[in-house]
Structures are given as structure tokens and as C-alpha cells.
Design a protein around this motif. Structure first.
Motif, mmCIF file in Angstrom:
data_model
loop_
_atom_site.group_PDB
_atom_site.id
_atom_site.type_symbol
_atom_site.label_atom_id
_atom_site.label_comp_id
_atom_site.label_asym_id
_atom_site.label_seq_id
_atom_site.Cartn_x
_atom_site.Cartn_y
_atom_site.Cartn_z
ATOM 1 N N UNK A 158 -5.583 15.902 -3.017
ATOM 2 C CA UNK A 158 -5.677 14.615 -2.330
ATOM 3 C C UNK A 158 -4.776 13.603 -3.015
ATOM 4 N N UNK A 159 -4.071 12.822 -2.235
ATOM 5 C CA UNK A 159 -3.309 11.681 -2.724
ATOM 6 C C UNK A 159 -3.815 10.430 -1.992
ATOM 7 N N UNK A 160 -4.118 9.393 -2.748
ATOM 8 C CA UNK A 160 -4.712 8.211 -2.118
ATOM 9 C C UNK A 160 -4.155 6.932 -2.719
ATOM 10 N N UNK A 161 -4.253 5.864 -1.916
ATOM 11 C CA UNK A 161 -3.835 4.533 -2.351
ATOM 12 C C UNK A 161 -4.863 3.519 -1.855
ATOM 13 N N UNK A 162 -5.271 2.611 -2.748
ATOM 14 C CA UNK A 162 -6.261 1.587 -2.440
ATOM 15 C C UNK A 162 -5.659 0.229 -2.760
ATOM 16 N N UNK A 163 -5.677 -0.675 -1.796
ATOM 17 C CA UNK A 163 -5.163 -2.017 -2.030
ATOM 18 C C UNK A 163 -5.937 -3.016 -1.187
ATOM 19 N N UNK A 164 -5.890 -4.273 -1.605
ATOM 20 C CA UNK A 164 -6.675 -5.279 -0.905
ATOM 21 C C UNK A 164 -5.955 -6.597 -0.777
ATOM 22 N N UNK A 190 -8.650 -8.021 -3.225
ATOM 23 C CA UNK A 190 -7.643 -7.997 -4.285
ATOM 24 C C UNK A 190 -8.224 -8.487 -5.603
ATOM 25 N N UNK A 191 -9.046 -9.533 -5.550
ATOM 26 C CA UNK A 191 -9.656 -10.058 -6.778
ATOM 27 C C UNK A 191 -10.512 -9.007 -7.465
ATOM 28 N N UNK A 192 -11.319 -8.273 -6.697
ATOM 29 C CA UNK A 192 -12.187 -7.252 -7.282
ATOM 30 C C UNK A 192 -11.350 -6.155 -7.940
ATOM 31 N N UNK A 193 -10.327 -5.677 -7.248
ATOM 32 C CA UNK A 193 -9.490 -4.622 -7.817
ATOM 33 C C UNK A 193 -8.734 -5.127 -9.050
ATOM 34 N N UNK A 215 0.201 -8.007 -4.711
ATOM 35 C CA UNK A 215 -1.165 -7.511 -4.609
ATOM 36 C C UNK A 215 -1.358 -6.306 -5.517
ATOM 37 N N UNK A 216 -2.571 -6.130 -6.003
ATOM 38 C CA UNK A 216 -2.893 -4.994 -6.850
ATOM 39 C C UNK A 216 -3.110 -3.759 -5.976
ATOM 40 N N UNK A 217 -2.622 -2.617 -6.450
ATOM 41 C CA UNK A 217 -2.828 -1.356 -5.747
ATOM 42 C C UNK A 217 -3.140 -0.259 -6.759
ATOM 43 N N UNK A 218 -4.055 0.617 -6.408
ATOM 44 C CA UNK A 218 -4.382 1.796 -7.204
ATOM 45 C C UNK A 218 -3.884 3.033 -6.452
#
Length: 659
Positions: free
Chosen positions: A459-465, A470-473, A516-519
Motif C-alpha cells: 500500500x502507498x498512501x498520502x494524507x493531507x489537510x 492541517x493544524x492537527x497533522x 500544507x503538511x502531508x504524510x
């Protein structure tokens, strides 16, 4: 962050030597026609309750100065051994600098007849402290062994108020913050035990005018008059025990309450707040030098404000130290905060007001309430302090440095729809931050998967807000110890399988506020798919792979509760988007495909879709939470919709796999 709370309790000097004060005498005389203790105890029978409060009376007498004395009487009935243990000690909070609590009497009573006054042991000890070290104390009353069936009657006298030091002298102990005015907010039903009858009695000089309104009622009320006083009485009966419910706002939003104030209007409150604080914001040469350094070369107004807000947010620690008369509504001087590099919300706001003025802005402190609404009556209903910078058109840009550490925004998305009053020379009115749009707080999770081998899925995934997401991440990665940041990646595989292994986890720099922050994560996990009669059965994994960082999706944990009494207050409204693709090395032919059915209610809604291509399956879902507030009446619909969304991971697509 309760940093400017100032609820008035009382302010009349008692007579020393144990003699009964006039207010005490009037209080006891008012009780002479009340039902007897024995009859109250005999009627106090609530099945399932460990303790019942048979009667609770608060009797407040107000002087023309705004000073007041509060006589409070509670009659408990113990119903179980557990209840006896719960009442083995009683706690009364005290700040010796601003209030006094006297234990007037403690009596043991029996429904069969008779009461016995006792002299319990009373100890004055420091309150437990965390981030706020304001030298608060508490009186602990230790009681003898109690038994089921017994009654306990406790009478106290309270003078003073919590956290408001504006100008006490020897002649007027505990001077109210706004001298000559009285205000309060009284909640009914906030005790952890059932209450058979709760009364609030207010005696005021006849010349005092009062704004008053009941909320979340109905509350029975009556008034009576003499040539010198006005007496008002409110009563409620058969109140259930208060129980905190998940994600509820402060109890004042939903419990029956009275809000009252002699302050004429919000403009008067605003001018008072301005006048007592205006001298606190004079920049020192050191502050001016720091401001010049921070905004050198910056011409854009909003950018200057963002730079100053972030500097204050990330350089002034949230710590409350007792500094004498500055602990009430008087903000600590900006020069003092700059030197100490610490303070609570009002002091952090003071620092930003001071720096904004040094940068040439017209800035003022403001009072606000985080976590509950403010009613129209100009009483003290605030628990937080923020900053208002005046715009050319007379409106204000609101800034909150206390909530801005590691935040891309100068006003938190978790503070939308929040009431506030700005302290200005002309006097401001009660205003409210506009609501956000759900798309302002978007959270997007994109995932792709394919077989690595016959038993392992890659699995490859990306999480951003955006917005609050965005504040939580950003804080999840920014506040994590550097050596432990890789451990956050485990969230991407934790719910998939105990054997899931995160092989790669990366994140963007949380301190770069222009992006923006991204994981991003790569996970290897045992393949969860299975076969039925030779067909391949596929289900989406996005909901199980979606991390559950603190405060990111707390509403997923809400459960059905038909007896829910209080509303839900979300951190923000939001949109959650999921996109998942599965890549197949062999062609796929659909045997059965679930039909997409959108779900829409007034408080939540979602859509989803599954499409199949010859070598690819694509799943998309979109959940929208349009409002931060969900009433108790809407709770069942909200939880049912969230539960239906969570069940999307049970969708199954049956496919024939080609060669």
C-alpha cells in the motif's frame, strides 16, 4: 484554558469572632417556613442513585457597591455505601487573595427525626497545579463515617471571587472587578447527583437595575419588593445527575441557567476592559527592536501580523505564575511578558497587542469564550483572551496567539462561531466569528494498493489537510520527539493487521507555514482479500488504513445513546475525502457490484462510488459534516450516519480474475 475567569461570588466583610452576620441571619430566617429536614429526607428516594441532594439553596445578598455574600445550603441523603464513601470528604476551592469560604455548619440528620451538629476537621491545602501556578488552595472537610439512610446538611458562606484583583483595600475587602456592578451565571443540575429541589435567591438594593434571562428552562421564578430591596427567586425540581457526555460543549450551553448582570450593556463592559488594561501595552526599546527585526522588509499587512502572531505563539510559553494584582482581568504588561517569556492567554494576548502597536497597528485585547456560547446579557461569560487589530473600515482582524503555536493560521479553525467583545475606548458590542465552510477543513486520504506477492499487499498512501485538519497533522509531527516521529507511521498499518509493516514514512516540514503538511507512507500487510467459488472478493481498505491521530477524527468514536442529553461540539465542520485504487496484474470482470446510495441528513451526509476497469478497481467516498454543533435531538441521526459511513469498509465487489 481558563485564564481570565472572574465569576463573582461575594464581597462583604464578615464579623470576626464567630458572630452571625446580618446576611447569615436573614438567610436562616428565610429557611424558617421551608419544609423540615426530616420531611425532605423522607421524600428523597431516587432508585439507582448513590446520593441524592434533597435540597440545594443559594442565597445571594448584593450591596450597592456590587459586593455580595453567598450563603449556600445543601442537604444530601446517602442511599448506598458507595455514596457514603463519596461524601467522606468535601472540597471547597479558595484563593486567599480574592475570596473566603467559611464552613458555617455541618450536621448529620435522620429522616426519623433529629439533626446533630458536628465539628469536622477542616484542612487548608494547596490545590493540585499544572500549567497554571496561581497559589490556589482548597478547604478539605473530613467527615465521620456515614451510613445509608443518613442525611448530611452543609452550610457555607462565600465572599469574594476567583481571579480578579482590581483594587482591594483595607476598607473594602474583595472589591468587585467592575465596582458597583454585580453579575453571575447560575447553572441548575450541574451536581453529579440527582437534585430534588434547587433554589437561587437574589436580594439586591431596590435601585439596582438588572438584566436577567433564563435559558434551557423552563425555570420557575418569582419577585417581591420592599422599600429598600428587590428579591428574586428561581426554583427547579427533579433535576437528574449531571454526567459528562463525549464531545459536549461546556455544560452552560445545555443546562438550565440564569444569566444576570447590572452592567448596562456590552459597550460599558468593553470600555471598562479597555480602561483597566490600556496602560499595559507600552513597548520598551527591546520590544521595538525585536519587532523591527521580525518585520524588516515586509510590506504586506497580513504577513506582518502573521509573523508577529507566530513569534508570540512560539516564544511565549503557556505558564501561569502568580504575580500579585495582575491575575484578574488586568493583563500582565507586555514588557513583563517579554522579559519572562511566559504567561497565560491574557498575558500572551498582551504581548501581541504590545508588539502590534510597536509595528504601527491599532490593536486591542478582547474577551472571548472558547467551548460555549455567550448570551446577550453583559455578564462575565468569558474564559479566554485574544487580540483585535483594527482595519481601515473599522472592523477587526482577530488573532489568537495562544492557539497559534505550530499553526498555519492566526485564528484557529477550532474557534469559529466564537463570541467576543473587544475592549475599545468607544465601547464594543458582542460579536461573533463567522462560521467556516466544510471545505475550509478538508482532510484527504489517497491510497493505492497492489500485490507484492501472492500473500502480501503493498500500500502507498498520502494524507493531507486544510484548515483545522492541517493544524492537527502539523502538530502531530511537530510536537512529537524527533527520535519518535517515525513511530507515527505505524498508524497507517495498525488497523490493517498485527503483521502490517510500515516500510517507509515521510512528512513535510511542519515549520514551513507557506505549505500544507502531508504524510506519505508505504505499508506491507497480509492480503485481506479472499475467494468465493473461484471468484475474487475485494473490499476497500481506506477506512482501515486511515490514521487516527489525536483530535483528527474523534467523532468516529461516538456511539449510539438514546438518552443523550447534551449537544455535540465538533472541533470544526469538515469534509473527508477518500480515494483508493487497486491495481491488478490480471484482467478483472465484474460478477457483482454494490449500488451506490448517497446518505444525506441535516447534520451529516456522504456519497461513495466503486468503479471497475479491466485491471483496476477505484473506490471514492466523500463525507461532509456541515456544522460544528449537533443538538441532542440530532444526535441519533448524526451517529447513525457516521456508523453507516464507517461500514463502507464492508462493501464487497465480486470479480472474475482472467489469465
Amino acid at each position: 484554558m481558563r485564564c481570565i475567569r472572574g465569576r463573582v461570588w461575594a464581597t462583604v466583610r464578615g464579623i470576626p469572632g464567630g458572630l452571625m452576620t446580618l446576611q447569615s441571619l436573614l438567610f436562616f430566617l428565610s429557611m424558617m417556613s421551608a419544609p423540615s429536614v426530616q420531611s425532605r429526607l423522607a421524600a428523597a428516594d431516587v432508585p439507582g442513585a448513590d446520593v441524592v441532594i434533597a435540597h440545594h439553596e443559594v442565597h445571594t445578598t448584593v450591596a450597592a457597591t456590587g459586593a455580595s455574600t453567598v450563603m449556600e445550603k445543601k442537604l444530601y441523603k446517602i442511599q448506598t455505601p458507595k455514596g457514603a464513601a463519596q461524601l467522606s470528604t468535601l472540597r471547597f476551592d479558595v484563593d486567599p487573595n480574592t475570596n473566603a469560604v467559611d464552613i458555617v455548619s455541618v450536621s448529620l440528620c435522620w429522616s426519623s427525626g433529629g439533626c446533630r451538629t458536628i465539628q469536622p476537621e477542616v484542612a487548608m491545602v494547596p490545590q493540585p497545579a499544572g500549567w497554571i501556578l496561581w497559589r490556589f488552595f482548597m478547604k478539605i472537610v473530613s467527615l465521620p463515617a456515614l451510613e445509608p439512610g443518613m442525611g448530611l446538611e452543609v452550610t457555607t458562606r462565600k465572599r469574594g471571587f476567583m481571579i480578579a484583583y482590581l483594587g482591594a483595600d483595607e476598607e473594602q475587602e474583595f472589591v468587585p472587578p467592575m465596582k458597583g456592578h454585580f453579575y453571575d451565571q447560575i447553572l441548575f443540575g450541574e451536581d453529579p447527583y440527582p437534585v430534588l429541589e434547587q433554589e437561587y435567591i437574589l436580594v439586591m438594593p431596590a435601585a439596582m437595575r438588572l438584566h436577567v434571562r433564563e435559558y434551557n428552562g423552563p425555570i420557575a421564578s418569582s419577585s417581591s419588593y420592599t422599600s429598600t430591596t428587590t428579591t428574586r427567586r428561581w426554583v427547579m425540581r427533579d433535576l437528574p445527575a449531571f454526567e459528562h457526555e463525549p464531545m459536549m460543549p461546556f455544560p452552560s450551553d445545555s443546562l438550565p441557567k440564569i444569566v444576570l448582570a447590572t452592567v448596562p450593556d456590552w459597550q460599558a463592559k468593553s470600555r471598562w476592559f479597555h480602561e483597566v488594561n490600556e496602560k499595559q501595552f507600552e513597548p520598551t526599546p527591546e520590544i521595538r527592536a525585536k519587532v523591527s527585526e521580525l518585520v524588516r522588509g515586509i510590506t504586506a499587512r497580513d504577513q506582518k501580523l502573521a509573523i508577529l502572531t507566530r513569534w508570540v505563539a512560539n516564544n511565549i510559553r503557556y505558564r501561569g505564575f502568580s504575580m500579585g494584582k495582575s491575575e484578574g482581568y488586568l493583563l500582565h504588561a507586555g514588557s513583563q511578558v517579554f522579559e519572562e517569556r511566559a504567561g497565560v492567554c491574557k498575558d500572551i494576548a498582551s504581548m501581541l497587542v504590545t508588539m502590534a502597536r510597536a509595528a504601527g497597528f491599532t490593536a486591542y485585547p478582547a474577551m472571548t469564550m472558547a467551548g460555549a456560547r455567550v448570551e446577550d446579557e453583559p455578564a462575565d461569560q468569558f474564559n479566554h483572551s485574544v487580540v483585535a487589530v483594527k482595519n481601515d473600515d473599522g472592523t477587526f482582524t482577530m488573532l489568537d496567539p495562544t492557539w497559534a503555536p505550530l499553526d498555519r493560521y492566526v485564528w484557529s479553525w477550532a474557534e469559529r462561531e466564537q463570541h467576543y467583545v473587544v475592549g475599545t475606548p468607544q465601547g464594543g458590542v458582542l460579536e461573533r466569528i463567522p462560521a467556516s465552510m466544510p471545505a475550509d477543513n478538508l482532510l484527504r486520504f489517497v491510497m493505492s494498493s497492489k500485490y507484492k506477492d501472492e500473500k502480501t499487499l503493498l500500500l502507498k498512501s498520502k494524507l493531507e489537510g486544510r484548515g483545522y485538519s492541517d493544524t492537527v497533522l502539523r502538530r502531530a509531527i511537530g510536537y512529537a520527539p524527533v527520535a519518535e516521529r517515525d513511530l507515527l507511521g505505524a498508524e497507517f498499518g495498525r488497523k490493517l493487521s498485527p503483521q502490517a509493516r510500515v516500510t517507509r514514512f515521510t512528512w513535510t516540514d511542519p515549520w514551513k507555514f507557506d505549505a500544507f503538511v502531508a504524510f506519505s507512507a508505504e505499508v506491507e500487510t497480509p492480503a485481506p482479500y479472499y475467494r468465493v467459488d473461484g471468484d475474487f472478493v475485494w473490499s476497500p481498505l481506506a477506512l482501515r488504513a486511515l490514521p487516527e491521530f489525536d483530535r483528527l477524527l474523534p467523532w468516529l468514536l461516538l456511539r449510539p445513546n438514546p438518552a443523550r442529553r447534551h449537544p455535540v461540539l465538533l472541533r470544526s465542520n469538515m469534509i473527508l475525502e477518500l480515494e483508493e485504487t487497486f491495481e491488478s496484474a490480471k484482467p478483472l470482470t465484474v460478477r457483482s457490484l454494490p449500488e451506490s446510495q448517497p446518505v444525506r441528513t441535516s447534520v451529516a451526509g456522504f456519497t461513495w462510488k466503486v468503479t471497475v476497469e479491466p485491471r483496476r478497481i477505484r473506490f471514492t467516498a466523500r463525507l461532509e459534516l456541515p456544522s460544528r454543533r449537533v443538538s441532542a435531538a440530532q444526535y441519533a441521526s448524526f451517529v447513525d450516519t457516521i456508523a453507516a459511513f464507517a461500514r463502507l469498509d464492508r462493501l464487497s465487489v465480486r470479480l472474475e480474475v482472467g489469465k
